[in-house]
Design an enzyme around this catalytic site. Structure first.
Site, PDB file in Angstrom:
ATOM      1  CB  SER A 151      -0.871   0.018   1.259  1.00 21.47           C
ATOM      2  OG  SER A 151      -1.581   1.237   1.344  1.00 21.47           O
ATOM      3  CE1 TYR A 170      -3.768  -2.161   5.516  1.00 17.88           C
ATOM      4  CE2 TYR A 170      -3.217   0.109   4.936  1.00 17.88           C
ATOM      5  CZ  TYR A 170      -3.623  -1.169   4.565  1.00 17.88           C
ATOM      6  OH  TYR A 170      -3.878  -1.436   3.235  1.00 17.88           O
TER       7      TYR A 170
HETATM    8  N1  NAP Z   1      -8.943  -0.469  -0.637  1.00 17.58           N
HETATM    9  C1  NAP Z   1      -7.917   0.332  -0.506  1.00 17.58           C
HETATM   10  O1  NAP Z   1      -8.065   1.565  -0.483  1.00 17.58           O
HETATM   11  C2  NAP Z   1      -6.518  -0.228  -0.416  1.00 17.58           C
HETATM   12  C3  NAP Z   1      -5.445   0.657  -0.571  1.00 17.58           C
HETATM   13  C4  NAP Z   1      -4.157   0.164  -0.505  1.00 17.58           C
HETATM   14  C5  NAP Z   1      -3.941  -1.184  -0.304  1.00 17.58           C
HETATM   15  N2  NAP Z   1      -5.000  -2.022  -0.153  1.00 17.58           N
HETATM   16  C6  NAP Z   1      -4.710  -3.443   0.035  1.00 17.58           C
HETATM   17  O2  NAP Z   1      -5.331  -4.146  -1.016  1.00 17.58           O
HETATM   18  C7  NAP Z   1      -5.589  -5.488  -0.621  1.00 17.58           C
HETATM   19  C8  NAP Z   1      -7.009  -5.841  -1.008  1.00 17.58           C
HETATM   20  O3  NAP Z   1      -7.896  -5.070  -0.226  1.00 17.58           O
HETATM   21  P1  NAP Z   1      -9.334  -4.598  -0.747  1.00 17.58           P
HETATM   22  O4  NAP Z   1      -9.283  -3.156  -0.939  1.00 17.58           O
HETATM   23  O5  NAP Z   1      -9.756  -5.476  -1.880  1.00 17.58           O
HETATM   24  O6  NAP Z   1     -10.212  -4.828   0.553  1.00 17.58           O
HETATM   25  P2  NAP Z   1     -11.177  -5.999   1.030  1.00 17.58           P
HETATM   26  O7  NAP Z   1     -12.246  -6.208   0.028  1.00 17.58           O
HETATM   27  O8  NAP Z   1     -11.556  -5.642   2.425  1.00 17.58           O
HETATM   28  O9  NAP Z   1     -10.227  -7.285   1.007  1.00 17.58           O
HETATM   29  C9  NAP Z   1      -9.417  -7.720   2.046  1.00 17.58           C
HETATM   30  C10 NAP Z   1      -9.487  -9.235   2.005  1.00 17.58           C
HETATM   31  O10 NAP Z   1      -8.524  -9.809   2.869  1.00 17.58           O
HETATM   32  C11 NAP Z   1      -9.132 -10.926   3.473  1.00 17.58           C
HETATM   33  N3  NAP Z   1      -8.485 -11.314   4.705  1.00 17.58           N
HETATM   34  C12 NAP Z   1      -8.152 -10.523   5.759  1.00 17.58           C
HETATM   35  N4  NAP Z   1      -7.591 -11.259   6.733  1.00 17.58           N
HETATM   36  C13 NAP Z   1      -7.584 -12.544   6.273  1.00 17.58           C
HETATM   37  C14 NAP Z   1      -7.145 -13.761   6.816  1.00 17.58           C
HETATM   38  N5  NAP Z   1      -6.608 -13.818   8.035  1.00 17.58           N
HETATM   39  N6  NAP Z   1      -7.294 -14.886   6.098  1.00 17.58           N
HETATM   40  C15 NAP Z   1      -7.859 -14.855   4.875  1.00 17.58           C
HETATM   41  N7  NAP Z   1      -8.291 -13.719   4.287  1.00 17.58           N
HETATM   42  C16 NAP Z   1      -8.155 -12.584   4.990  1.00 17.58           C
HETATM   43  C17 NAP Z   1     -10.552 -10.470   3.742  1.00 17.58           C
HETATM   44  O11 NAP Z   1     -11.368 -11.587   3.986  1.00 17.58           O
HETATM   45  P3  NAP Z   1     -12.811 -11.432   4.698  1.00 17.58           P
HETATM   46  O12 NAP Z   1     -13.725 -10.966   3.595  1.00 17.58           O
HETATM   47  O13 NAP Z   1     -13.114 -12.796   5.180  1.00 17.58           O
HETATM   48  O14 NAP Z   1     -12.643 -10.422   5.789  1.00 17.58           O
HETATM   49  C18 NAP Z   1     -10.865  -9.768   2.434  1.00 17.58           C
HETATM   50  O15 NAP Z   1     -11.314 -10.670   1.450  1.00 17.58           O
HETATM   51  C19 NAP Z   1      -5.284  -5.536   0.878  1.00 17.58           C
HETATM   52  O16 NAP Z   1      -4.003  -6.100   1.066  1.00 17.58           O
HETATM   53  C20 NAP Z   1      -5.288  -4.084   1.282  1.00 17.58           C
HETATM   54  O17 NAP Z   1      -4.483  -3.852   2.424  1.00 17.58           O
HETATM   55  C21 NAP Z   1      -6.280  -1.580  -0.212  1.00 17.58           C
END
Ligand code: NAP
Length: 253
Positions: free
Chosen positions: A146, A159
């Site tokens: 990120s 985070y």
């Molecule tokens: N959205 C943003 O603005 C943003 C910005 C920068 C980086 N990111 C990064 O992008 C990646 C994807 O995030 P996203 O935006 O698509 O958000 P998201 O939809 O909330 O996805 C996060 C996923 O991680 C899974 N997860 C968390 N802990 C876990 C565990 N212990 N075991 C298995 N699965 C687990 C969650 O599963 P559950 O559904 O079961 O909770 C969820 O499917 C993440 O690494 C996040 O940090 C996001």
């Protein structure tokens, strides 16, 4: 024939397959006929995503329910997934949790959970995957870190520090295994409209997940070392990193 259809099918392992970003990338991979192995911890969500990706044309879909915080089970899980796929072209390490900065400031176990999910667990997956790929001199490890890892801010430094660790881990891993024919990608999204940012102030201005996924699928095909998405975040973060500490510490970021 479109550029997407012209690519050869790939064997892709998605770790955190129910995430907004993973789901959208999965749709693009499915539409061009790639083979997918999905790992997520919610069986209901996982079943829905798997059915959708099969309907969209994936040549193969298999899945496993797993809490990826449980690092003891990573070797068995990864070996099973790769065996099911019949090999590995891409591992997309996308799971993550934003959690509550406020809770993490008050109660270290909350901070520890965030550090574990965003740094320790991906580092465990990547250690096994990098060794597997290095032995075969092939494979792409696409890791979602990120922009939050580029400079600690009071609003999300717990985070952010885990993502900083993950960025450094992937930088070092790339330096180690690139010469073995393994690509390690550090992906740094800015704010994206997914479940993670649901209800955040200004979410309507965040990047659309479909646009982010289209960029990621293209860059993962190329194996680009470091990807800022949207690309403007490379410039924004260069500016943020350049702010002198005596000024930065007084800002409300
Ligand atoms: N959205 C943003 O603005 C943003 C910005 C920068 C980086 N990111 C990064 O992008 C990646 C994807 O995030 P996203 O935006 O698509 O958000 P998201 O939809 O909330 O996805 C996060 C996923 O991680 C899974 N997860 C968390 N802990 C876990 C565990 N212990 N075991 C298995 N699965 C687990 C969650 O599963 P559950 O559904 O079961 O909770 C969820 O499917 C993440 O690494 C996040 O940090 C996001």
């Amino acid at each position: 024939m479109s550029e997407v259809q012209a690519k050869a099918p790939k064997r892709i392992l998605i770790l955190g397959a129910t995430s907004g970003m993973a789901e959208q990338c999965g749709r693009l991979w499915a539409e061009r006929g790639d083979a997918l192995f999905l790992v997520a911890r919610s069986s209901d969500k996982l079943a829905a995503v798997a059915a959708d990706l099969k309907n969209r044309g994936a040549s193969f879909v298999d899945s496993a329910v797993a809490d990826l915080d449980d690092t003891n089970h990573h070797p068995e899980l990864l070996a099973h997934a790769i065996n099911s796929l019949g090999g590995l072209d891409v591992a997309f390490v996308v799971m993550g949790a934003l959690g509550s900065q406020e809770a993490a400031e008050k109660h270290f176990p909350d901070a520890h959970r965030l550090l574990h999910t965003n740094y320790v667990a991906p580092a465990s997956l990547l250690t096994w995957l990098a060794n597997y790929c290095a032995q075969r001199h092939a494979g792409t490890l696409a890791v979602v870190s990120s922009v939050a890892g580029e400079r600690g801010r009071k609003s999300n430094y717990v985070y952010g520090s885990a993502k900083a660790g993950l960025t450094a881990f992937t930088d070092g891993l790339r330096n180690r295994v690139d010469r073995e024919g393994v690509k390690v990608m550090t992906i740094k999204p800015g704010p994206v409209k997914t479940a993670m940012t649901q209800g955040m102030k200004g979410q309507e201005k965040f990047a659309d997940v479909e646009v982010v996924a289209a960029t990621l699928v293209k860059q993962i095909d190329k194996g680009t070392d470091v990807v800022y998405v949207p690309g403007i975040w490379r410039i924004i973060m260069a500016v943020i990193r350049a702010i002198p500490e005596r000024i930065f510490k007084k800002l409300n970021l």
